[in-house]
Write a protein that holds these residues in place. Structure first.
Motif, PDB file in Angstrom:
ATOM      1  N   THR A   1      35.697  49.730  39.925  1.00 27.72           N
ATOM      2  CA  THR A   1      36.926  49.104  40.398  1.00 27.72           C
ATOM      3  C   THR A   1      36.677  47.613  40.604  1.00 27.72           C
TER       4      THR A   1
ATOM      5  N   TYR B   1      40.845  31.729  33.303  1.00 26.32           N
ATOM      6  CA  TYR B   1      39.430  31.988  33.542  1.00 26.32           C
ATOM      7  C   TYR B   1      38.612  31.356  32.432  1.00 26.32           C
TER       8      TYR B   1
ATOM      9  N   GLY C   1      36.098  45.567  38.265  1.00 27.56           N
ATOM     10  CA  GLY C   1      35.225  45.062  37.203  1.00 27.56           C
ATOM     11  C   GLY C   1      35.953  44.230  36.161  1.00 27.56           C
ATOM     12  N   GLY C   2      37.261  44.410  36.107  1.00 21.41           N
ATOM     13  CA  GLY C   2      38.034  43.625  35.145  1.00 21.41           C
ATOM     14  C   GLY C   2      38.441  44.405  33.912  1.00 21.41           C
TER      15      GLY C   2
END
Ligand code: ADP
Ligand code: ZN
Length: 613
Positions: free
Chosen positions: A40, A14, A42-43
């Motif tokens: 949920t 990323y 969201g990382g």
């Protein structure tokens, strides 16, 4: 920071951090305790995985579910990160080997359940150089959370055992109270807290009131057709309802699978894989489905039955549209489901708090104001505009400028120092002579009697709307007293105007007895039984009548008076028709004056609330 970004690129591919990730990582890597609240998807995982890579030693990740652990470890290994999971589903020799590897510095992350960690703790402390402790699903430690797990409370000893190791608590669902509880219970020291936004504007929100089975299938079919190449989830309350829905959808010609606890692990895995791979259009599942599924093109989520609390509901609808593209969520609301849920709640370890959470969920389903605002204010996120993407926004109820009305309520709340609940506030506004009110001197307050012009039912509705809009909050930890929020304070000071939906008193609209309990339709009525629905409901009402007569008899016997002295049959009939769920509603029953309300109200309300007809 460059180091963190380098690792992000290196191991995950990323190019940039999502909101909050960079901040959390920097603080954790610097040795500070952290609290991470992200919805949920969201990382959250990266928040501890990257510090684990940055810090010397090995991170311990506490996770409640073996399946999730395995999932994460597999993903990490696929990214070239040495991670292991210690759990009972694998050979003990393997577990020992992994711990040995960790002691030799060959492992960067150990995933482990809280139970197991407490057993292995001394061993780990002695042999492993622990770099970081991450507690996933940290809301499980809180009694106020919707998913309290007693074993999590044992984690409170970690801090004293490893005082120099930074600790990170992560959760996707926590109201303000739960948040404080998490930090306190784990003994986090001056934590850096990241409270991510819970707003998911791409999710449309809709509630259908009491649709029958055919209508449900029709609505779901339309969703499937609209997103024919993507997929969706139908959440059901029970295994049986899951199977019923699955069959109905298959009969309608769609590719569907079931997912519930009655299936073997292998069957479930196959169902999950079919879903993830896009081989099926819909999965009919109980709540166990979806945790840890990272599928971004779920276009819709339907709740066939009402969830037990807002946290679960929000987490479940949050599985749709993770890619940020428009997605639809629908809740089928049926009063019978609430009754069934009540039963679960009564059997749960902490009925009081769970009942309150279910009440909130029910009020949400019945709400007339913007639903997203209710959800956001539930998670203590302030919002002052309607969302435009929920059913109530699209078909608005008649509104009026409720600023002055809200100010009356708020100033009453403030004048009693936020130490009273909803019914006392209403009594103050309406100038009741309740004994405890007078004793506490509330009849001398400036706000006493300023709300005589409205019925208690109207006040009740407006105060609920104020809670839902985030002007007031209910102190679950303090006898359910009402407290003004920051937004509420701005309304009191005239810095913020507020709109409320006009109260329409449906209880007084002419209704035949028996027509009230819409409980039945589509609930337990096995397809063909619709014609008989009225009859079923009526006998349901009769059952409640019997219960209430028993309560009356007990009260009468205790006080050695005749039953009719407690209440006439007509009053009981009114209770059956209106089913008051609290004292305020009860006070509106024909024949229930203040005295009888105070003397007998509780007994009847309890009986009505506990009625599982
Ligand atoms: P959570 O645990 O909060 O539900 P995850 O940690 O599982 O969320 O992350 C959700 C998805 O987002 C995963 O597929 C993850 O790889 C991806 N993701 C996380 N952080 C980033 C990022 N900075 N850039 C791109 N994708 C990310
Ligand atoms: Zn809205």
């Amino acid at each position: 920071m460059d180091a963190a970004l380098g690792l992000l690129r290196k191991y995950y591919g990323y190019s940039s951090f999502r909101p909050g990730q960079g901040e959390v990582i920097a603080n954790a890597a610097a040795g500070r305790d952290t609290l991470v609240l992200m919805p949920t998807g969201g990382g959250k995982s990266l928040c501890y995985q990257i510090p684990a890579l940055m810090l010397p030693g090995c991170a311990i990740v506490v996770s409640p579910l073996i399946a999730l652990m395995i999932d994460q470890v597999t993903a990490l290994r696929a990214n070239g990160i040495p991670a292991v999971a210690i759990h009972s589903n694998q050979d003990e020799r393997v577990n020992r080997e992994y711990l040995y590897d960790a002691s030799q510095g060959r492992v960067k992350l150990i995933y482990i359940s809280p139970e197991r960690l407490m057993i292995e703790l001394e061993n780990i402390v002695a042999s492993v150089n622990v770099s970081l402790i991450a507690i996933d699903e940290a809301h499980c430690i809180s009694q106020w959370g919707h998913d309290f797990r007693p074993v999590y409370t044992e984690l409170s000893s970690l801090k004293s055992r490893l005082p120099d190791v930074p600790m990170m608590a992560l959760t996707a669902t926590a109201d303000r109270l739960t948040r404080q509880d998490i930090a306190g219970a784990l003994g986090l020291v001056d934590p850096f807290a990241w409270i991510g936004s819970f707003d998911r504007p791409n999710l449309s929100i809709q509630v259908f009131n009491d649709p029958g089975k055919a209508k449900r299938v029709q609505i779901i079919s339309r969703l499937i057709e609209r997103y024919h190449s993507d997929s969706g989830i139908v959440y059901c309350l029970s295994r049986k309802k899951t199977e019923d829905m699955h069959r109905a959808l298959e009969q309608a010609g769609y590719r569907s699978v079931c997912y519930h606890a009655g299936m073997t692990p292998r069957e479930r895995e196959m169902a999950q894989r079919a879903f993830v791979n896009g081989d099926v259009q819909v999965v009919c599942a109980t709540i166990a489905f979806g945790m840890g599924i990272d599928k971004s093109n779920i276009r819709w989520v339907v709740h066939n039955n009402i969830p037990g609390n807002i946290e679960s509901y929000y987490q479940e609808i949050g599985r749709a549209g993770r890619d940020g593209m428009p997605a639809e969520t629908i809740l089928f609301y049926n009063y019978g489901d609430v009754i069934m849920r009540r039963q679960f709640v009564d059997d749960s370890g902490q009925p009081e708090i769970n009942n309150e959470k279910l009440d909130f969920m029910q009020r949400y389903a019945e709400a007339t104001v913007c639903r997203r605002r209710i959800l956001l204010s539930y998670f203590s996120e302030e919002s002052v505009t309607d969302c435009g993407n929920c059913d109530n926004c699209r078909n608005p109820r008649e509104k009026f400028d409720g600023t002055v009305l809200a100010q009356k309520v708020l100033s009453a709340v403030i004048r009693v120092n936020a130490r009273e609940g909803i019914s006392m506030i209403i009594d103050i506004l309406r100038a009741s002579y309740r004994q405890d009110l007078v004793q506490r001197g509330y009849d001398r307050l400036k706000t006493y009697g300023v709300g005589r012009d409205l019925s208690s039912r109207a006040w009740h509705s407006y105060i609920l709307q104020m809670i839902q809009l985030g002007l007031l909050e209910v102190a679950y930890d303090d006898n359910f007293h009402l407290r003004p929020t920051a937004l509420g304070m701005r309304v009191v000071k005239g810095q913020q105007r507020i709109e409320l939906a006009v109260f329409v008193d449906t209880a007084f609209a002419a209704k035949k007895p028996g027509a009230k309990g819409k409980a039945g339709a589509g609930y337990g009525a096995k397809g063909a039984g619709y014609g008989a629905a009225g009859g079923t409901l009526f006998s349901n009402d009769e059952k409640l009548m019997e219960v209430l007569k028993r309560v009356r008899k007990e009260l009468a016997d205790r006080e050695k008076i005749a039953a009719y002295m407690v209440f006439h049959d007509s009053a009981l009939a009114d209770m059956v028709a209106k089913r008051p769920q609290d004292i305020v509603a009860f006070s509106q029953i024909n024949g229930a004056g203040e005295k009888k309300t105070a003397r007998y109200g509780e007994a009847f309300v309890n009986a009505i609330r506990n009625f599982k007809g």
